[in-house]
Design a protein around this motif. Structure first.
Motif, mmCIF file in Angstrom:
data_model
loop_
_atom_site.group_PDB
_atom_site.id
_atom_site.type_symbol
_atom_site.label_atom_id
_atom_site.label_comp_id
_atom_site.label_asym_id
_atom_site.label_seq_id
_atom_site.Cartn_x
_atom_site.Cartn_y
_atom_site.Cartn_z
ATOM 1 N N LEU A 32 0.865 -1.175 -0.080
ATOM 2 C CA LEU A 32 -0.144 0.075 0.178
ATOM 3 C C LEU A 32 0.794 1.139 -0.082
ATOM 4 O O LEU A 32 1.495 1.317 0.838
ATOM 5 N N VAL A 33 0.759 1.823 -1.116
ATOM 6 C CA VAL A 33 1.846 3.039 -1.197
ATOM 7 C C VAL A 33 1.123 4.235 -1.477
ATOM 8 O O VAL A 33 0.319 4.588 -2.305
ATOM 9 N N GLY A 34 1.676 5.276 -0.640
ATOM 10 C CA GLY A 34 1.199 6.790 -1.250
ATOM 11 C C GLY A 34 1.586 7.173 -2.536
ATOM 12 O O GLY A 34 2.470 6.843 -2.884
ATOM 13 N N LEU A 35 0.726 7.944 -3.181
ATOM 14 C CA LEU A 35 0.905 8.430 -4.527
ATOM 15 C C LEU A 35 1.598 10.024 -4.379
ATOM 16 O O LEU A 35 2.010 10.297 -5.302
ATOM 17 N N GLY A 36 1.410 10.682 -3.264
ATOM 18 C CA GLY A 36 2.167 11.934 -3.018
ATOM 19 C C GLY A 36 1.132 12.851 -2.817
ATOM 20 O O GLY A 36 -0.233 12.732 -2.957
ATOM 21 N N PRO A 37 1.470 14.101 -2.229
ATOM 22 C CA PRO A 37 0.664 15.174 -1.822
ATOM 23 C C PRO A 37 -0.789 15.621 -2.905
ATOM 24 O O PRO A 37 -1.883 15.877 -2.459
ATOM 25 N N ALA A 38 -0.458 15.618 -3.945
ATOM 26 C CA ALA A 38 -1.543 15.963 -5.091
ATOM 27 C C ALA A 38 -2.487 15.137 -5.242
ATOM 28 O O ALA A 38 -3.631 15.538 -5.621
ATOM 29 N N TYR A 39 -2.289 13.598 -4.628
ATOM 30 C CA TYR A 39 -3.464 12.667 -4.843
ATOM 31 C C TYR A 39 -3.909 12.564 -3.322
ATOM 32 O O TYR A 39 -5.066 11.691 -3.536
#
Length: 147
Positions: A32-39
């Protein structure tokens, strides 16, 4: 039954799917991986096998969706669930323009203590493609807040 409000936020976590996912039964380990702040609330659920599938998921309450998930005895035993506090629920997105839809009929249920997960079918009253008002990517999320 589990209501999807007040669940903890997850970051990058290795998960085991004892029976895989429908259509991808040979894939048992995912990150489970974060996609980054814009997501924003959207995460990637990525198979650990080369060339394996990646799904875009989010916790329903982070999308403004309140739902009660029923977890049958078989899935409770498979995932080792004994208490509602062990459970975090995710929904899988279908990427559409301009906004994604989410599958509420087959959410992913995760036991956060044992890191075991499964897609748990719900009854037909839940839509396969529920509208979602949270965009996948939004550059406004990159702006500094006034706090």
């Amino acid at each position: 039954m589990v209501t999807t409000t007040h669940q903890p936020q997850l970051a990058t976590v290795p998960l085991t799917f004892p029976v895989g996912l429908p259509g991808f039964e040979e894939h048992h380990r995912f990150f489970l991986v974060g996609l980054g702040p814009a997501y924003g609330p959207w995460l990637a659920l990525r198979s650990t096998l080369d060339g394996g599938p990646t799904f875009v998921v989010a916790q329903p309450y982070e999308l403004g969706i309140e739902m009660t998930v029923t977890i049958d005895d078989l899935h409770q035993a498979l995932l080792g669930i004994t208490e509602p506090s062990q459970v975090v629920v995710f929904v899988i997105a279908t990427l559409r323009n301009p906004l994604p839809t989410v599958n509420l009929r087959a959410p992913i249920v995760l036991n956060v203590e044992q890191l075991r997960a499964a897609q748990v079918p719900q009854d037909d009253s839940f839509p396969l493609e529920a509208p979602c008002t949270v965009p996948l990517f939004d550059t406004a999320r990159l702006q500094p807040s006034d706090d």
